[in-house]
Scaffold this motif. Structure first.
Motif, PDB file in Angstrom:
ATOM      1  N   ILE B   3      -5.019   2.690   3.298  1.00 54.69           N
ATOM      2  CA  ILE B   3      -4.089   3.909   2.897  1.00 54.69           C
ATOM      3  C   ILE B   3      -3.816   3.747   1.407  1.00 54.69           C
ATOM      4  CG2 ILE B   3      -1.486   4.394   3.113  1.00 54.69           C
ATOM      5  CD1 ILE B   3      -2.732   4.266   5.873  1.00 54.69           C
ATOM      6  N   LEU B   4      -4.364   4.899   1.020  1.00 54.90           N
ATOM      7  CA  LEU B   4      -4.085   5.170  -0.568  1.00 54.90           C
ATOM      8  C   LEU B   4      -3.292   6.314  -1.032  1.00 54.90           C
ATOM      9  CD1 LEU B   4      -7.842   5.030  -1.787  1.00 54.90           C
ATOM     10  CD2 LEU B   4      -6.288   3.202  -1.738  1.00 54.90           C
ATOM     11  N   THR B   5      -2.426   6.188  -2.135  1.00 52.48           N
ATOM     12  CA  THR B   5      -1.742   7.428  -2.577  1.00 52.48           C
ATOM     13  C   THR B   5      -2.760   8.194  -2.962  1.00 52.48           C
ATOM     14  OG1 THR B   5      -1.626   6.443  -4.895  1.00 52.48           O
ATOM     15  CG2 THR B   5      -0.071   5.636  -3.324  1.00 52.48           C
ATOM     16  N   TYR B   6      -2.148   9.605  -3.272  1.00 55.45           N
ATOM     17  CA  TYR B   6      -2.975  10.597  -3.831  1.00 55.45           C
ATOM     18  C   TYR B   6      -3.413  10.102  -5.152  1.00 55.45           C
ATOM     19  CZ  TYR B   6      -2.477  15.503  -5.566  1.00 55.45           C
ATOM     20  OH  TYR B   6      -2.887  16.664  -6.177  1.00 55.45           O
ATOM     21  N   ALA B 149      -4.088  12.744  -0.110  1.00 50.86           N
ATOM     22  CA  ALA B 149      -4.856  11.857  -0.783  1.00 50.86           C
ATOM     23  C   ALA B 149      -6.555  12.044  -0.308  1.00 50.86           C
ATOM     24  CB  ALA B 149      -4.248  10.516  -0.314  1.00 50.86           C
ATOM     25  N   ARG B 176       2.523   9.597  -6.297  1.00 48.75           N
ATOM     26  CA  ARG B 176       2.882   8.244  -5.546  1.00 48.75           C
ATOM     27  C   ARG B 176       3.461   8.534  -4.294  1.00 48.75           C
ATOM     28  NH1 ARG B 176       1.183   4.814  -9.697  1.00 48.75           N
ATOM     29  NH2 ARG B 176       1.336   6.036 -11.631  1.00 48.75           N
ATOM     30  N   LYS B 179       0.609   9.719   0.640  1.00 47.82           N
ATOM     31  CA  LYS B 179      -0.240   8.634   1.219  1.00 47.82           C
ATOM     32  C   LYS B 179      -0.933   8.961   2.288  1.00 47.82           C
ATOM     33  CE  LYS B 179       2.458   4.416  -0.420  1.00 47.82           C
ATOM     34  NZ  LYS B 179       3.638   4.539  -0.209  1.00 47.82           N
ATOM     35  N   ASP B 180      -2.312   8.672   2.395  1.00 48.27           N
ATOM     36  CA  ASP B 180      -3.243   8.994   3.482  1.00 48.27           C
ATOM     37  C   ASP B 180      -4.200   7.715   3.676  1.00 48.27           C
ATOM     38  OD1 ASP B 180      -2.701  11.747   4.232  1.00 48.27           O
ATOM     39  OD2 ASP B 180      -3.877  12.505   2.721  1.00 48.27           O
TER      40      ASP B 180
END
Lengths: 418, 324
Positions: B3-6, B149, B176, B179-180
């Motif tokens: 899971i990462l932020t944009y 993201a 921030r 998230k995707d």
């Protein structure tokens, strides 16, 4: 120098026209070719362009008045340079008193129907009169949902009757032109009397005149359509993609009939006194059912066109017939006519000849039917072809040869469609 | 999948492209040692060294000019604008040089100019603009506006690989907050392709950037009222995905154009014109625009809230359009 504006002749056999609406009022400046008034005749509804530039000085025929062809309905004065400069002031005065001019232009019967471009398109495609639909949108506007609900209600019982084998609707070149909607008549007494519209009156006169003129005989053939159905199904998508046209069955019949006419030129003739006049050009008429009646737009010089050219011409004429944008020339000089009763599921009809022509070909619905092939029962798409011919010039044997040729062309279709 | 932020997704995309292609390098104000004002480029100096992650003087004209020159010499520069508002100082280099070089000489200008745009963080009029239309109106450029993201990574990678100058608008409000799940492997999101974020049948909201979230939230609320809303995320504004837009218009027959940018001369006006030209007879109602008003972005938080097209404004406009 004044120019007289006359009621134009919108077709060979048209004797009169009705002015629906003046688009200019007396005193207005008009440019040459600018739309001046709208008319309706038995053949077409049209906007008539101004024959000259100048000032519309007199209007001699009012709205809803029916006048004979070539009657002067207005006069246009060519304006000199001095007059041109003087004009702005009266124009301004008129615009300052809209209260007087407005009532003249507004008396339109009935309420204004609010809809949308999409709704109007659907209505046109399904030949629906928006007056019959109750709008549920803002301010009573007819929305997409309203018209789709209306159509769903309307077509549900109808579809069983109309499309016997499922192919009929597709088969129709003019399936877009659905023809007259069922009439709703509100009786207040034992009878309900409505005057004929100009177009209905003319149709009545023409039909009777034709029956009195020609010695009508009808011969009926049946043709197997397997090959054409296959070609159409295989090519429909590509045809539409590359040409932007729906591939219908009509151009197949038209093309085959043109070939047959080339072999039997008597079918492209007319009778004048005691002479038979053969026509060099095959101007191929196609009967189109409209809400208000019937119109026969003509593909000029159809003998010079290939399949695609014919398909395109049919689409163009059908589109313009539907939107009432046919011009005078579009309905004139036909030499042979195709009619398509199959759209609604008829097996075949015995059409009446479109004078002064000598034959008319009716194409029935394409339906899957059991037929005998090699002593076995096979299921094949079949269509009845009914040819009405004028026995004064065409004998039964010739007519049947023509039809045998036509049937052969259809059953053994060779021509590439693209 | 991680899971990462944009923001992290953009960093990962740049990172992967720098690993993949030695001609990719970064330049901008405070991007190396400090890692960028928003820390998009944090850690890249350590990995790729100061020849590929370059701190520049405070001159957008110099940054873009140098990047154009490097692109002409076969490099693939990624230039950061600390805020997209400051891009105007490099405007001439972008619209008169980068955008026209291919047309004039046939040379390639594989250049990405990226940076944070958009409002919602009380940044005031110099740090909050949505100025994408300056570039949408410049033939020769591509303009990209990721909303998720996943797309942020896929689009930055596609932009770096593209041989044209690409202006890449990151929405700072999403950095921030969004998230995707973002795949670690190599993938690109093609430029010029929109995405249908939610299927619906009564009306289509066509939007981009941070407003995609607004539209989706509004669509959820409208669903409870029985109004089925389709949401289209443009992803690329230039060239925009006409086919996808028209498909949604034809399906829903009613269309709302939504953006955070101000109204006059905005993307909504362009799309409204295109839709009425190409799909007039598919429309069952007026083409409606929901946008910010034609003012600078206010600094005052209540005023900024009023300025931005929020969920309630979208819901109200959608109700009216659905009832039309």
């Amino acid at each position: 120098m004044p120019t007289n504006v006359v009621m134009p002749q919108m077709g060979e056999s048209v004797a009169e026209g009705t002015i629906i609406k003046w688009l200019k009022k007396a005193g207005d400046r008009v440019e040459r070719d600018e739309p001046l008034f709208e008319i309706t005749t038995d053949k077409v509804d049209a906007e008539i362009p101004s024959p000259a530039t100048g000032v519309l000085s007199k209007i001699l025929a009012s709205e809803n008045e029916t006048v004979a062809v070539n009657t002067v309905v207005a006069v246009i004065e060519r304006e000199g340079p001095a007059e041109a400069q003087a004009k702005p002031s009266p124009a301004r005065i008129e615009s300052e008193v809209p209260a007087q001019t407005a009532p003249e232009r507004t008396p339109r019967p009935g309420k204004k129907i609010r809809s949308s471009p999409l709704v109007r398109r659907i209505a046109r495609e399904h030949n629906v009169d928006l007056n019959h639909i109750q709008g549920t949108g803002l301010g009573g506007r007819i929305s997409k949902k309203d018209i789709l609900t209306f159509l769903a209600r309307k077509t549900a019982p109808e579809s069983e009757v109309v499309v016997p084998a499922g192919i009929a609707a597709e088969a129709a070149g003019f399936s877009i032109v659905r023809g007259p909607a069922p009439e709703h008549i509100e009786f207040t007494g034992p009878t309900h009397i409505v005057p004929m519209t100009p177009i209905r009156r003319q149709i009545a006169e023409h039909m009777l005149a034709s029956k009195k003129t020609s010695a009508h005989v009808t011969t009926v053939f049946e043709a197997e359509m397997t090959k054409i159905v296959t070609v159409r199904e295989r090519m429909a998508e590509e045809f539409e993609r590359s040409e932007g046209l729906k591939l219908t069955y009509t151009p197949f019949f038209v093309q085959a009939a043109i070939e047959a006419i080339k072999c039997f030129p008597i079918f492209n003739s007319s009778i004048e006194g005691t002479n038979i006049v053969y026509k060099r050009a095959i101007n191929f008429g196609i009967a189109v059912a409209l809400e208000t009646g019937l119109i026969v737009p003509v593909i000029k010089h159809a003998e010079e066109k290939n399949f695609l050219g014919i398909a395109r011409a049919i689409q163009d004429l059908a589109d313009r017939a539907r939107s009432k944008r046919l011009s005078v020339e579009d309905v004139q000089e036909g030499t042979f006519t195709l009619t398509n009763p199959g759209v609604f599921g008829s097996l075949f009809g015995t059409p009446i000849i479109h004078q002064p022509q000598v034959a008319i070909l009716g194409v029935g619905a394409i339906e899957k039917r059991p037929v005998v092939r090699n002593d076995a029962i096979a299921i094949r798409p079949m269509a009845y072809l009914a040819l009405t011919f004028d026995h004064r010039v065409i004998d039964g044997a010739v007519a049947d040869q023509f039809m045998a040729y036509l049937k052969d062309r259809l059953e053994n279709w060779q021509e590439p469609v693209l | 999948m991680a899971i990462l932020t944009y923001l992290e997704a953009i960093r990962q995309g740049i990172w992967e492209e720098m690993e993949r292609d030695a001609s990719v390098f970064l330049l901008g104000e405070d991007i190396a040692a400090y890692g960028g004002a928003f820390k998009v480029t944090a850690g890249l100096l350590e990995r790729f060294g100061d020849e590929r992650v370059i701190d520049t003087p405070i001159s957008e004209s110099a940054i873009v000019g140098a990047a154009v020159g490097a692109a002409l010499m076969g490099m693939r520069p990624v230039a950061e604008m600390q805020f997209m508002d400051f891009i105007s100082c490099g405007f001439d280099q972008i619209v008169n040089m980068a955008a026209k070089i291919h047309y004039r000489w046939g040379a390639r200008v594989p250049l990405v100019i990226r940076g944070p745009a958009g409002a919602g963080v009380h940044g005031g009029p110099f740090h909050s603009q949505s100025n994408e239309m300056w570039f949408v109106h410049t033939p020769g450029l591509k303009v990209v506006v990721p909303a998720t993201a996943y797309d942020a990574k896929g689009l930055i990678k596609a932009s770096i690989r593209d041989d044209n100058p690409v202006i890449f608008f990151e929405h700072k409000y999403l950095y921030r907050r969004v998230k995707d799940e973002v795949p670690e492997e190599d993938y690109v999101v093609p430029l010029g392709k929109a995405a249908v974020r939610r299927e619906g049948s009564d009306l289509a909201i066509i939007t981009y950037g941070a407003m995609v979230r607004t539209a989706l939230e509004a669509a959820g609320q409208l669903m409870t009222e029985g109004i089925s809303v389709e949401v289209v995320d443009l992803r690329t504004l230039l060239p925009y995905d006409e086919q996808c837009i028209l498909a949604s218009v034809r399906k829903c027959s009613k269309v709302m154009l939504l953006h955070e940018d101000t109204r006059i001369g905005g993307m909504a006006g362009e799309l409204a014109a295109m839709i009425t030209e190409k799909a007039f007879e598919d429309l069952d109602g007026p083409v409606v625009r929901v946008t910010a008003p034609d003012t600078p972005v206010p600094f005052s938080p209540p005023l900024e809230d009023y300025f931005l097209p929020g969920v309630q404004k979208v819901v109200e406009a959608a109700r009216k359009l659905a009832a039309y």
